[in-house]
Design a protein around this motif. Sequence first.
Motif, PDB file in Angstrom:
ATOM      1  N   THR A   1      -1.988  10.731  -0.327  1.00 61.57           N
ATOM      2  CA  THR A   1      -0.825  10.626  -1.191  1.00 61.57           C
ATOM      3  C   THR A   1      -1.194  11.236  -2.540  1.00 61.57           C
ATOM      4  O   THR A   1      -2.342  11.594  -2.777  1.00 61.57           O
ATOM      5  CB  THR A   1      -0.388   9.159  -1.383  1.00 61.57           C
ATOM      6  OG1 THR A   1      -1.321   8.492  -2.243  1.00 61.57           O
ATOM      7  CG2 THR A   1      -0.303   8.429  -0.053  1.00 61.57           C
ATOM      8  N   ASN A   2      -0.202  11.362  -3.416  1.00 62.01           N
ATOM      9  CA  ASN A   2      -0.474  11.972  -4.719  1.00 62.01           C
ATOM     10  C   ASN A   2      -0.796  10.938  -5.786  1.00 62.01           C
ATOM     11  O   ASN A   2      -0.804  11.263  -6.969  1.00 62.01           O
ATOM     12  CB  ASN A   2       0.727  12.814  -5.169  1.00 62.01           C
ATOM     13  CG  ASN A   2       1.960  11.966  -5.438  1.00 62.01           C
ATOM     14  OD1 ASN A   2       2.094  10.876  -4.899  1.00 62.01           O
ATOM     15  ND2 ASN A   2       2.856  12.471  -6.273  1.00 62.01           N
ATOM     16  N   VAL A   3      -1.076   9.702  -5.383  1.00 58.23           N
ATOM     17  CA  VAL A   3      -1.405   8.652  -6.342  1.00 58.23           C
ATOM     18  C   VAL A   3      -2.877   8.284  -6.189  1.00 58.23           C
ATOM     19  O   VAL A   3      -3.327   7.922  -5.100  1.00 58.23           O
ATOM     20  CB  VAL A   3      -0.529   7.399  -6.140  1.00 58.23           C
ATOM     21  CG1 VAL A   3      -0.867   6.350  -7.192  1.00 58.23           C
ATOM     22  CG2 VAL A   3       0.947   7.764  -6.204  1.00 58.23           C
TER      23      VAL A   3
ATOM     24  N   ASP B   1      -0.299   9.176 -10.979  1.00 59.41           N
ATOM     25  CA  ASP B   1       0.326  10.105 -10.036  1.00 59.41           C
ATOM     26  C   ASP B   1       0.416  11.516 -10.601  1.00 59.41           C
ATOM     27  O   ASP B   1       1.137  12.371 -10.075  1.00 59.41           O
ATOM     28  CB  ASP B   1       1.716   9.608  -9.613  1.00 59.41           C
ATOM     29  CG  ASP B   1       2.730   9.640 -10.749  1.00 59.41           C
ATOM     30  OD1 ASP B   1       2.364   9.985 -11.894  1.00 59.41           O
ATOM     31  OD2 ASP B   1       3.909   9.310 -10.488  1.00 59.41           O
TER      32      ASP B   1
ATOM     33  N   HIS C   1       5.800   3.337  -4.829  1.00 56.25           N
ATOM     34  CA  HIS C   1       5.848   4.710  -5.331  1.00 56.25           C
ATOM     35  C   HIS C   1       6.221   5.619  -4.167  1.00 56.25           C
ATOM     36  O   HIS C   1       5.500   5.702  -3.187  1.00 56.25           O
ATOM     37  CB  HIS C   1       4.482   5.105  -5.903  1.00 56.25           C
ATOM     38  CG  HIS C   1       4.448   6.424  -6.599  1.00 56.25           C
ATOM     39  ND1 HIS C   1       4.483   7.630  -5.929  1.00 56.25           N
ATOM     40  CD2 HIS C   1       4.386   6.743  -7.925  1.00 56.25           C
ATOM     41  CE1 HIS C   1       4.433   8.616  -6.795  1.00 56.25           C
ATOM     42  NE2 HIS C   1       4.367   8.104  -8.023  1.00 56.25           N
ATOM     43  N   ASP C   2       7.375   6.282  -4.267  1.00 57.40           N
ATOM     44  CA  ASP C   2       7.826   7.230  -3.240  1.00 57.40           C
ATOM     45  C   ASP C   2       7.761   6.641  -1.831  1.00 57.40           C
ATOM     46  O   ASP C   2       7.248   7.270  -0.893  1.00 57.40           O
ATOM     47  CB  ASP C   2       6.995   8.517  -3.301  1.00 57.40           C
ATOM     48  CG  ASP C   2       7.443   9.436  -4.428  1.00 57.40           C
ATOM     49  OD1 ASP C   2       8.550   9.244  -4.960  1.00 57.40           O
ATOM     50  OD2 ASP C   2       6.679  10.366  -4.766  1.00 57.40           O
TER      51      ASP C   2
ATOM     52  N   ASP D   1      -7.740   7.404  -3.064  1.00 57.94           N
ATOM     53  CA  ASP D   1      -6.320   7.354  -2.758  1.00 57.94           C
ATOM     54  C   ASP D   1      -5.810   5.923  -2.908  1.00 57.94           C
ATOM     55  O   ASP D   1      -6.373   4.994  -2.350  1.00 57.94           O
ATOM     56  CB  ASP D   1      -6.082   7.854  -1.322  1.00 57.94           C
ATOM     57  CG  ASP D   1      -4.637   8.135  -1.020  1.00 57.94           C
ATOM     58  OD1 ASP D   1      -3.786   7.256  -1.274  1.00 57.94           O
ATOM     59  OD2 ASP D   1      -4.342   9.221  -0.526  1.00 57.94           O
TER      60      ASP D   1
END
Length: 326
Positions: A46-48, A62, A210-211, A321
């Motif tokens: 993920t981007n977090v 993020d 988140h998302d 991650d």
Amino acid sequence: MARWIVRALGLVVLALAAAGAWVYWGLTHHPDAASYATRAPGPARTNVRVTYLGVSTLLFDDGETQIMTDGFFSRPNPMELFAGKIAPNERVIEASLARAGVKKLAALIVCHSHYDHALDTAVVANHTGAVVVGSQSTANVARGGGVPEDRIRTPALGETLSFGKFRIRLLASRHVPNGYPTGTIDAPLEPPARANAWKLGAAYAVLIEHDGRALLVNGSAGFEPGALDGHKVDTAYLGVGALGKTTDGYMSDYWRETATATGARRVIAIHWDNFARPLDQPLQPLPQLVDDFPRSMDFLRRRGRETGVRIELPQGGQTFDAFASP
């Protein structure tokens, strides 16, 4: 008769010496964490990203927004704790924030108001511009350190707060039952003060979304029965400090009310380290007198194997991650 008195006194002295030696060993012996340490993280899914900064201080980033739980860096030593009053160490705080890559925090979410969670709240918030999120006790810690009222939030349980793409909810929790000060902080707390001035206040588990992904941060090894039912997460960050000194039944209940209740497929142990040790040194478990770290980790690993949940133990400064499950 005199000889019996001398012998009795001798036995008393020996018993006191043995007790003293046992206490000294318990306060100075720290189990080895190396065999439980998590290997370096793989590619992010993920981007977090999250960085573990000791105790239950976690930095989530993020790439656009940074939020943090607790924000405790000063870590006063035993002499400071027992011999006088404590206060945030601004030099240590600023250096720690810089080392972690903190730019501007959108939110500082405090799990409860003991000093090992809330001592540095006001300094961190003032240094980063963060909104302080927590209980009324945490609000009084922030006020005592000069945080403006418009940057203090005390949401109701379950109320959603948004910071960038992060959505935050505070859920009911409890402190691990180990005798730490309970009660509330009912007026602005201005440091320096004795460590027990930082009373518990309300204890929270923090749900972060988140998302479409979700995680849980439970800052202490305590739980409110049923409070997490229906809240599903990918990863649970679970406080384990002093868990090893509880009963087998309590440990099983803790797992059921946190990992099982949320369906987490990944559990990351936090609040496992000796928080009187400076952050410029490698983290080490709490002393044997106050915790049984190997028992806690062996329990988590056993439950992880039985249920297919991945168990991780992060090291200080490790980034990985935030949400990904196995």
